[in-house]
Write a protein that holds these residues in place. Sequence first.
Motif, mmCIF file in Angstrom:
data_model
loop_
_atom_site.group_PDB
_atom_site.id
_atom_site.type_symbol
_atom_site.label_atom_id
_atom_site.label_comp_id
_atom_site.label_asym_id
_atom_site.label_seq_id
_atom_site.Cartn_x
_atom_site.Cartn_y
_atom_site.Cartn_z
ATOM 1 N N ARG A 81 0.841 -1.208 0.000
ATOM 2 C CA ARG A 81 0.000 0.000 0.000
ATOM 3 C C ARG A 81 0.866 1.244 0.000
ATOM 4 O O ARG A 81 0.657 2.180 -0.789
ATOM 5 N N ALA A 82 1.855 1.287 0.883
ATOM 6 C CA ALA A 82 2.766 2.428 0.919
ATOM 7 C C ALA A 82 3.507 2.574 -0.403
ATOM 8 O O ALA A 82 3.719 3.692 -0.897
ATOM 9 N N ALA A 83 3.914 1.453 -0.987
ATOM 10 C CA ALA A 83 4.601 1.507 -2.282
ATOM 11 C C ALA A 83 3.725 2.173 -3.336
ATOM 12 O O ALA A 83 4.197 3.022 -4.114
ATOM 13 N N PHE A 85 1.256 4.323 -2.933
ATOM 14 C CA PHE A 85 1.132 5.761 -2.685
ATOM 15 C C PHE A 85 2.408 6.499 -3.077
ATOM 16 O O PHE A 85 2.369 7.691 -3.362
ATOM 17 N N GLY A 86 3.526 5.808 -3.115
ATOM 18 C CA GLY A 86 4.784 6.415 -3.524
ATOM 19 C C GLY A 86 5.064 6.328 -5.011
ATOM 20 O O GLY A 86 6.190 6.599 -5.442
ATOM 21 N N HIS A 317 13.930 -0.250 1.958
ATOM 22 C CA HIS A 317 12.850 -0.137 2.937
ATOM 23 C C HIS A 317 12.937 -1.299 3.917
ATOM 24 O O HIS A 317 12.807 -2.468 3.544
ATOM 25 N N GLU A 347 7.779 4.634 0.357
ATOM 26 C CA GLU A 347 6.817 5.642 -0.105
ATOM 27 C C GLU A 347 7.481 6.968 -0.453
ATOM 28 O O GLU A 347 6.948 7.746 -1.247
ATOM 29 N N THR A 348 8.636 7.227 0.128
ATOM 30 C CA THR A 348 9.289 8.529 -0.053
ATOM 31 C C THR A 348 10.472 8.472 -1.016
ATOM 32 O O THR A 348 11.046 9.511 -1.352
ATOM 33 N N LEU A 413 1.862 9.461 5.474
ATOM 34 C CA LEU A 413 2.370 8.220 4.908
ATOM 35 C C LEU A 413 1.512 7.017 5.288
ATOM 36 O O LEU A 413 0.678 7.092 6.192
ATOM 37 N N HIS A 414 1.770 5.898 4.624
ATOM 38 C CA HIS A 414 0.877 4.745 4.713
ATOM 39 C C HIS A 414 1.590 3.446 5.071
ATOM 40 O O HIS A 414 1.016 2.370 4.982
ATOM 41 N N HIS A 415 2.851 3.536 5.501
ATOM 42 C CA HIS A 415 3.583 2.342 5.902
ATOM 43 C C HIS A 415 3.191 1.925 7.319
ATOM 44 O O HIS A 415 2.432 2.618 8.011
#
Length: 471
Positions: A81-83, A85-86, A317, A347-348, A413-415
């Motif tokens: 999910r975080a990936a 969004f990034g 990560h 994500e960043t 963020l979403h991690h």
Amino acid sequence: MSFDLIIRGGTVATAADTFSCDIGIRDGRIAALGSDLGTARRVIDATDRLVLPGGIDSHVHISQPSGEGIVMADDFESGTRAAAFGGNTTVLPFCLQERGHSLRQAVRDYHAKAEGSCYVDVSFHLIISDATEQVLGQELPALIKDGYTSFKVFMTYEDLALSDREILEVMSVARETGALVMVHAENFDAIRFLTDRLERAGKTAPHFHGASRPIPVEREATHRAIALAELVDVPVMIVHVSNRGAMEEIRRAQQRGLKVFGETCPQYLVLTEKDMEGLNMEGSKYVCSPPPRDKESQIACWEGLQQGVFNVFSSDHCPFRYDETGKLAPNGRTSFRWVPNGIPGVETRLPILFSEGVVKGRIDLNRFVALSATNHAKTYGLYPRKGTIAIGSDADIAIWDPKREVTISQSLLHHGSDYTPYEGIKVTGWPVTTIVRGEVVVEDGRLVGRKGAGQHLSRERSQYAVAEAAE
């Protein structure tokens, strides 16, 4: 001609070209590039936006065993999910073989963890920690044949470090099968020596982590890894390079015609060793290996990206929480020795590279695409299915607002981690829509994709390794 989706009006960039055109997508693949493409079930207006290949992060750790009492902060749901969004559409996590265990069983267990949980596509690297005859003679060659065409070896860490002889044996399997070897290059004995000496002197705060792993520790191991690869005549990828000394070792090998490749990460571009000097255990939030260095090392890493010494840019990560299950070190042990090594960053990764690289004029947009997607796909056997915008390729696309200004904050963020080491860094340029095989996963800051839609990818051999395989 009708399409499932048309992306209209954007500026498209690949690793080679930048041009204006519309993209027609059908059955999860790019079916047309041009103008006046006709009708579609859905049209996305990308006016004033950049339309780029979805990011490929080829170095992430998700749901990986991390030691007694330590819990990695991301499972496959939160990590992918975080990936997304990034701006990433594919990630390559590591499947860790623990000592005394079957490599094949580790792969089965890792698939079970990922099954039904991924928002983006995944493909597994292997980690070889126990180079037994069974692993080298049977399990590893069979897994490579099944599409697990890259694996990592460690020159440090208890229960992970291989001897030089073991590394040579593993590299020999790569030579015979066309697999690509990734190396974590730090000298284990030197780190243990320095760590013991620091602890005897009472120097146990997190910022002494850097002193326990100084540049010569990484430079020497990089040189040795290259020498071992040269002996076997096999390509090798030196991962997460942090400084000029190690970068120059790779450059010299490349100038001698060796197939040696390099990777660096965001922490080596924007963090320094001073970030580990926070009060109490706050500095542990920045502990990773190799550690962040100094400003000169940042300059060197940029040179490596600009000049092609590094051909991929990954996040490494490796997320933990700032509590007793993670960075605060379990069982009340407060020495830097026990702090889990790793920071969140999937994500960043791309916003930092875009802002610090493209916006500030260090690299151009096409180099950004190469470092963030195309070279990963070529290096790890996914090209041209992944990593580019071309007819027939998977419709993995990230739409960017190149002028959006964002201050990175944990709240955005979403991690699974409860902090970001990049808190407060201001960036210009942000991915606003992420599309995986023609399906929108993230749109205007909202998660709209389906958990479990991400697929596992069986990979071909690396474009850089296949020519080296024994006939």
